[in-house]
Design an enzyme around this catalytic site. Structure first.
Site, mmCIF file in Angstrom:
data_model
loop_
_atom_site.group_PDB
_atom_site.id
_atom_site.type_symbol
_atom_site.label_atom_id
_atom_site.label_comp_id
_atom_site.label_asym_id
_atom_site.label_seq_id
_atom_site.Cartn_x
_atom_site.Cartn_y
_atom_site.Cartn_z
ATOM 1 N N THR A 1 8.522 -27.646 -6.014
ATOM 2 C CA THR A 1 8.915 -28.960 -6.544
ATOM 3 C C THR A 1 8.302 -29.993 -5.615
ATOM 4 O O THR A 1 8.701 -30.113 -4.457
ATOM 5 C CB THR A 1 10.444 -29.116 -6.585
ATOM 6 N N LYS B 1 10.439 -32.044 -14.032
ATOM 7 C CA LYS B 1 11.406 -31.526 -13.053
ATOM 8 C C LYS B 1 12.234 -32.681 -12.470
ATOM 9 O O LYS B 1 13.422 -32.534 -12.187
ATOM 10 C CB LYS B 1 10.655 -30.778 -11.952
ATOM 11 N N LYS C 1 14.937 -33.923 -0.932
ATOM 12 C CA LYS C 1 13.479 -34.038 -1.092
ATOM 13 C C LYS C 1 13.163 -34.356 -2.550
ATOM 14 O O LYS C 1 12.388 -35.265 -2.851
ATOM 15 C CB LYS C 1 12.843 -32.706 -0.649
#
Ligand SMILES: NC(=O)c1ccc[n+]([C@@H]2O[C@H](COP(=O)([O-])OP(=O)(O)OC[C@H]3O[C@@H](n4cnc5c(N)ncnc54)[C@H](OP(=O)(O)O)[C@@H]3O)[C@@H](O)[C@H]2O)c1
Length: 289
Positions: free
Chosen positions: A97, A172, A240
């Site tokens: 990701t 995502k 993150k």
């Protein structure tokens, strides 16, 4: 059967690479900490390489699942990176990701070498990786995607091309936006119910059959009640993801008020020492208050 490589054998990468070996592919693995690569080879066969470049040599598809943008840059275009070892026509599938920017940047860098790059972040958590039931959101070119899709499918229940380079990462981000507020809502519901003296496991059984049902409720609700937070997706990773998402929102002008608040709450969890707790640990903040 293809000769493939897998870079990054963490919580996710280790089992994902295992599905490739179990389905008959010849797999070369690389992990920064060599012991994990050796453990993987002891379990699945194949071979461990010393560098991403060495793992990628001769592979028709190279997979990666590392941490963040700098880690991805290191294993692809860094010294002894995978792009150096790949031949023209090879496909690089990245399951990290990461930002949409780095996906576009690596797509362009790969294209200069005749390599096809697909950004392919996953959803489904540690259990999804271990059971081979991940959801994979892809960005890139259709032809390379169609070639890689049946191989990715060894560890996924859904593999979908959602647009050009970066579209997988943007999708995502949508996934993480939807999860962030939901987990806080679930934490507040459970916290309230426990304070009210309810049998919350029974309550979740009941409301989980109605409109409040969610993956988080089904999979994390009872463990949140039990104050257990050792289920894969770490708070450090969520921060993150939310940082990347909020940076992207600044660029595209999207308003994300709840995501911003939940991001700050996760910051508090990190300050409590919970960086490696799973993301359902938001309820710990409420218990502390
Ligand atoms: N865990 C989940 O539930 C989940 C779900 C969906 C998506 N993801 C995403 O998947 C990715 C991996 O997550 P994870 O939970 O598997 O993380 P993890 O267990 O911490 O594993 C990270 C992997 O990346 C490697 N790595 C990190 N920095 C590197 C660098 N600079 N150079 C080379 N290798 C490096 C690590 O090597 P070492 O062994 O040497 O540390 C390790 O193999 C992250 O982007 C995360 O956001 C995770």
């Amino acid at each position: 059967m293809a000769r493939v490589a897998f870079l990054g054998l963490g919580i996710m990468g280790f089992p994902m690479a295992g599905f490739l070996a179990r389905n008959g592919h010849e797999v070369a693995v690389y992990n920064r900490t060599r012991a994990k690569a050796d453990a993987w080879v002891a379990k699945h066969g194949g071979k461990a390489a010393d560098t991403p470049k060495a793992a990628a040599r001769g592979a028709s598809i190279v997979f990666s699942c590392v941490g963040d943008d700098p880690d991805l840059r290191a294993v692809t275009v860094g010294e002894n990176g995978a792009f150096e070892g790949m031949a023209a026509g090879g496909i690089y599938v990245d399951h990290t990701t990461a930002s949409a920017n780095i996906a576009r940047e690596l797509f362009a860098a790969a294209a200069r070498k005749g390599i096809h790059f697909i950004d392919a972040p996953v959803s489904g958590g540690q259990a999804g990786a271990e059971n081979g039931t991940l959801t994979v959101m892809c960005g890139g070119e259709a032809a390379a995607f169609e070639t890689a899709k049946p191989v990715i499918a060894h560890f996924a229940k859904a593999v979908t091309l959602l647009g050009p380079p970066g579209a997988g990462q943007l999708s995502k981000m949508v996934n993480q936006i939807c999860i962030a507020g939901l987990v806080e809502g679930l934490a507040e519901g459970i916290h309230f119910g426990l304070k009210a003296g309810l049998n919350m496991k029974q309550v979740l059984e009941v409301i989980g059959k109605g409109a409040a049902q969610s993956w988080q409720m089904d999979n994390r609700g009872k463990t949140m009640i039990d104050d257990q937070f050792d289920f894969g997706f770490a708070v450090d990773w969520m921060r993150k993801d939310l940082r990347i998402t909020l940076e992207e929102a600044k660029k595209n002008g999207a308003a994300l008020p709840v995501t911003e608040i939940v991001n700050a709450y996760y910051g508090e969890i990190q300050e409590m020492g919970g960086g490696r707790w799973d993301t359902s640990s938001l309820i710990r903040r409420l218990r502390k208050a």
